[in-house]
Design a protein around this motif. Structure first.
Motif, mmCIF file in Angstrom:
data_model
loop_
_atom_site.group_PDB
_atom_site.id
_atom_site.type_symbol
_atom_site.label_atom_id
_atom_site.label_comp_id
_atom_site.label_asym_id
_atom_site.label_seq_id
_atom_site.Cartn_x
_atom_site.Cartn_y
_atom_site.Cartn_z
ATOM 1 N N ALA A 19 -2.283 -3.260 4.865
ATOM 2 C CA ALA A 19 -2.496 -1.814 4.719
ATOM 3 C C ALA A 19 -1.241 -1.039 5.113
ATOM 4 O O ALA A 19 -0.773 -0.148 4.389
ATOM 5 C CB ALA A 19 -3.678 -1.371 5.580
ATOM 6 N N LYS A 69 -0.462 2.793 4.112
ATOM 7 C CA LYS A 69 -1.775 3.432 4.038
ATOM 8 C C LYS A 69 -2.480 3.299 5.397
ATOM 9 O O LYS A 69 -2.367 2.252 6.056
ATOM 10 C CB LYS A 69 -2.641 2.749 2.967
ATOM 11 C CG LYS A 69 -2.144 2.948 1.554
ATOM 12 C CD LYS A 69 -2.383 4.365 1.058
ATOM 13 C CE LYS A 69 -2.016 4.497 -0.414
ATOM 14 N NZ LYS A 69 -2.147 5.873 -0.911
ATOM 15 N N ARG A 126 -8.153 3.312 7.715
ATOM 16 C CA ARG A 126 -9.414 3.873 7.216
ATOM 17 C C ARG A 126 -9.505 3.736 5.691
ATOM 18 O O ARG A 126 -10.552 3.371 5.150
ATOM 19 C CB ARG A 126 -9.494 5.343 7.616
ATOM 20 C CG ARG A 126 -10.800 6.008 7.319
ATOM 21 C CD ARG A 126 -10.789 7.440 7.864
ATOM 22 N NE ARG A 126 -12.122 8.000 7.828
ATOM 23 C CZ ARG A 126 -12.655 8.567 6.761
ATOM 24 N NH1 ARG A 126 -11.963 8.634 5.643
ATOM 25 N NH2 ARG A 126 -13.878 9.031 6.802
ATOM 26 N N ASP A 127 -8.401 4.023 5.006
ATOM 27 C CA ASP A 127 -8.388 3.921 3.546
ATOM 28 C C ASP A 127 -8.569 2.472 3.099
ATOM 29 O O ASP A 127 -9.237 2.189 2.099
ATOM 30 C CB ASP A 127 -7.076 4.467 2.979
ATOM 31 C CG ASP A 127 -6.948 5.975 3.178
ATOM 32 O OD1 ASP A 127 -7.903 6.575 3.717
ATOM 33 O OD2 ASP A 127 -5.897 6.538 2.823
ATOM 34 N N TYR A 128 -7.956 1.558 3.854
ATOM 35 C CA TYR A 128 -8.056 0.135 3.515
ATOM 36 C C TYR A 128 -9.508 -0.339 3.613
ATOM 37 O O TYR A 128 -9.987 -1.102 2.782
ATOM 38 C CB TYR A 128 -7.169 -0.670 4.465
ATOM 39 C CG TYR A 128 -7.043 -2.131 4.138
ATOM 40 C CD1 TYR A 128 -6.140 -2.579 3.185
ATOM 41 C CD2 TYR A 128 -7.822 -3.085 4.792
ATOM 42 C CE1 TYR A 128 -6.014 -3.929 2.887
ATOM 43 C CE2 TYR A 128 -7.704 -4.431 4.510
ATOM 44 C CZ TYR A 128 -6.796 -4.848 3.555
ATOM 45 O OH TYR A 128 -6.684 -6.183 3.260
ATOM 46 N N ASP A 144 -11.780 2.152 0.774
ATOM 47 C CA ASP A 144 -11.428 2.361 -0.629
ATOM 48 C C ASP A 144 -10.871 1.064 -1.207
ATOM 49 O O ASP A 144 -9.757 0.649 -0.877
ATOM 50 C CB ASP A 144 -10.390 3.494 -0.730
ATOM 51 C CG ASP A 144 -10.058 3.844 -2.170
ATOM 52 O OD1 ASP A 144 -10.382 3.057 -3.076
ATOM 53 O OD2 ASP A 144 -9.460 4.918 -2.382
ATOM 54 N N VAL A 176 -7.237 0.762 -2.476
ATOM 55 C CA VAL A 176 -6.171 0.592 -1.474
ATOM 56 C C VAL A 176 -6.088 -0.874 -1.046
ATOM 57 O O VAL A 176 -4.996 -1.451 -0.951
ATOM 58 C CB VAL A 176 -6.444 1.497 -0.243
ATOM 59 C CG1 VAL A 176 -5.438 1.218 0.865
ATOM 60 C CG2 VAL A 176 -6.408 2.961 -0.661
ATOM 61 N N GLU A 190 -8.902 7.311 11.737
ATOM 62 C CA GLU A 190 -7.908 7.439 10.678
ATOM 63 C C GLU A 190 -7.078 6.154 10.509
ATOM 64 O O GLU A 190 -6.915 5.658 9.393
ATOM 65 C CB GLU A 190 -6.986 8.636 10.991
ATOM 66 C CG GLU A 190 -5.811 8.817 10.044
ATOM 67 C CD GLU A 190 -6.229 9.221 8.631
ATOM 68 O OE1 GLU A 190 -7.413 9.565 8.423
ATOM 69 O OE2 GLU A 190 -5.367 9.190 7.724
ATOM 70 N N ASP A 191 -6.545 5.661 11.624
ATOM 71 C CA ASP A 191 -5.673 4.498 11.476
ATOM 72 C C ASP A 191 -5.909 3.499 12.609
ATOM 73 O O ASP A 191 -4.978 3.107 13.314
ATOM 74 C CB ASP A 191 -4.200 4.941 11.442
ATOM 75 C CG ASP A 191 -3.298 3.824 10.935
ATOM 76 O OD1 ASP A 191 -3.789 2.945 10.200
ATOM 77 O OD2 ASP A 191 -2.105 3.818 11.294
ATOM 78 N N ASP A 224 -18.393 -1.738 -2.468
ATOM 79 C CA ASP A 224 -16.946 -1.502 -2.461
ATOM 80 C C ASP A 224 -16.198 -2.832 -2.521
ATOM 81 O O ASP A 224 -15.189 -2.960 -3.219
ATOM 82 C CB ASP A 224 -16.573 -0.731 -1.179
ATOM 83 C CG ASP A 224 -15.082 -0.426 -1.094
ATOM 84 O OD1 ASP A 224 -14.648 0.547 -1.750
ATOM 85 O OD2 ASP A 224 -14.353 -1.167 -0.391
#
Lengths: 337, 221
Positions: free
Chosen positions: A30, A35, A38-40, A43, A46, A84-85, A117
């Motif tokens: 990630a 990125k 959280r996005d990894y 989503d 990602v 977030e991260d 997902d």
């Protein structure tokens, strides 16, 4: 030779141009594509992009939809927070008491937000590299899933005090895992990894009673669906080495604290393939490229003809790129032996 | 008295909490650590004999754990039995009639929420005769400093499960040593090694709970 051919031949113990690189990449991947975690986790696009970057940058031979332990648990109702991260957090267990099990019903993977997902990640992998690079899906083992839902400490004491309830809970978790594993194979996964980290924390007898039978059933379902089964138990599994081979796994990950040569000798040429097992922290994160090459080469020397290269567990975030390149270089130099 | 210490130690070692407890199956229906401690006080035994039984039982199970002869469930049940016995000692701890060997302030380092290892250490250390001030998970440097101020002379233990969070130990140790240079700091956790502990300025490292007790015992000897 494509990564997929390399994987298939290695699994069969046939000659390959080099041992496949099956490192487990999550946080590192990630951040490599800049990125946030959280996005990894949330989503699939990602996650796929990050895995594709690993193929090119470090010559990995696998793409993987593994991310965090909470895919199934989230869809079953566990409240998971995604900073977030940082790693996801489950502040409160879903099952605070045995009576809470009535909250649980099997979720069809396509209807679960986080399980679906992962299915979407696998489909996208299929579109991008299907048939060229092996695609790995992932499920929690029944014991690990029970720990996700109940909390590790509570589950460990329940094994002593409420064995009947835990057996009932494990049956549920096993059924959910089988459903999820089948859906991932249907979506295009070639391999299903099964994570059962907590299984290294119980006695060998209890591993055989509370983890192994469910691993066997999940792997049988994977194989019946046409997938390859990979078992991953973090920690020191020395005492359950023999039992793990009975799981039916085609590939067994071995963590760094276990004597790799000893396991290879026990499993022999007809047993499961091994993946491992250098220290992800001391060697990969903190070691030098030379130390990485030595460790990778040693594992190839003692791991037998079905050896896959990989750290004992996830490649740590912050690992120097030169160390991952050193692994790739060592594999190329070493060839098939 | 030695019979009582041995009986209580057995209950703690085997994780026999009380008479109702079904675990371990071979001690079903027998008195557990709870009843034994209560009966001991009723019979007029010195309260510190209860502590001795707990220490002996936890020492035995801790040693087995270090040798891979006992596992996390057994250790947790032993700690539960120990707690059942120690609950009877609370008034004696408060009055000062029974003294502990020292105090360990413990917590997982900032950013790390994995507490099973920390909990195991806390339980075994408490069973080793120390008071434990458990700050929980994701403990900031400020929280460690405040706890040291509140418990002068205590020892600090910090753990990390993640490679991403273990690096936070270094700045926490630096801050502790700056303000309280004599405070001993122990570190542990799956990715932590003696080499890493030395590099970040920790005073001690142990890969298992029993090793932590040994370090603490040496410190207070």
């Amino acid at each position: 030779m494509t990564s997929f051919e390399r994987f298939q031949k290695r699994l069969a113990g046939e000659p390959v141009d080099r041992s496949p690189n099956f490192d487990i990449m999550m946080q590192f991947a990630a951040h490599y594509i800049k990125k946030p975690l959280r996005d990894y986790y949330l989503d699939y696009r990602v996650l796929v992009e990050a895995n594709m970057a690993m193929l090119d940058a470090f010559q990995l031979d696998i793409v993987q939809a593994i991310s965090d332990p909470y895919r199934e648990a989230s869809d079953l109702g566990l409240k998971v927070v995604f900073p977030e991260d940082a790693l996801p957090l489950a502040a409160q267990p879903l099952l605070r008491a045995p009576s809470d099990q009535k909250k649980l019903t099997i979720i069809e993977p396509a209807n679960g937000r986080r399980m679906n997902d992962r299915l979407q990640a696998i489909r996208l992998f299929r579109e991008r590299v299907g048939g060229e690079v092996p695609i790995m899906g992932w499920v929690e083992g029944a014991l690990a899933e029970a720990a996700d839902l109940r909390g590790v400490s509570a589950l460990m004491m329940d094994l002593c005090e409420r064995p009947d309830w835990i057996t009932e809970l494990l049956e549920f978790c096993c059924a959910q895992a089988i459903s999820f594993a089948r859906a991932q194979v249907d979506a295009g996964a070639d391999i299903i990894g099964l994570g059962d980290a907590v299984a290294s924390q119980v006695s060998p007898d209890w591993y055989r009673q509370y983890a192994l039978p469910y691993e066997q059933r999940i792997f049988q379902a994977v194989k019946d669906a046409g997938g390859v089964a990979r078992l991953h138990i973090c920690g020191d599994t020395t005492l359950i080495t023999h039992a793990m081979a009975d799981s039916g796994a085609d590939i067994i990950d071995i963590d760094w604290m276990v004597d790799y040569g000893r396991v290879a000798a026990i499993y022999g040429a007809t047993g499961p393939a091994l993946c491992g097992n250098f220290d992800p922290v001391k060697i990969m994160l903190q070691g030098s490229p030379l130390e990485v090459k030595d460790a990778v080469t040693y594992c190839l020397q003692v791991g037998g003809k079905k050896n896959f290269s990989g750290a004992g567990c996830e490649i740590p975030d912050g690992t120097p790129h030169k160390n991952l390149l050193a692994q790739a270089e060592a594999l190329c130099m070493r060839g098939s032996h | 008295m030695s019979d009582f210490v041995e009986q209580l130690a057995l209950c703690v070692e085997r994780g026999k909490v009380n008479k109702e407890s079904l675990y371990p199956p071979d001690l079903k229906g027998q008195d557990g650590a709870d009843e034994l401690a209560k009966q001991a006080l009723e019979r007029g035994l010195q309260p510190d004999t209860i502590l001795k039984g707990c220490i002996l039982g936890m020492d035995r199970i801790g040693s087995k754990f270090s040798q891979n002869k006992a596992f996390v469930p057994e250790l947790l049940m032993a700690a539960k039995a120990m707690t059942a016995a120690m609950d009877h000692l609370k008034p004696f701890f408060q009055s000062g009639e029974v003294k502990r060997k020292g105090t360990l302030i413990i917590g997982t380092i900032a950013g790390d929420l994995h507490d099973i290892g920390k909990n195991l250490v806390a339980m075994v250390v408490e069973g080793g005769g120390f008071e434990v001030v458990d700050l929980g998970t994701d403990v900031s440097t400020e929280k460690f400093l405040a706890a040291i101020e509140a418990h002068p002379g205590s020892i600090v233990g910090m753990s990390a499960l993640l490679t991403t969070t273990m690096v936070n130990m270094e700045s926490a140790i630096r801050a502790i040593k700056e303000k309280y240079p004599d405070t001993m700091v122990l570190v542990g956790g799956a990715p932590v090694t003696q080499q890493f502990a030395d590099r970040i300025g920790a005073d001690g490292y142990s890969p298992d709970p029993q090793g932590a007790v040994a370090i603490l015992n040496k410190k207070v000897a």
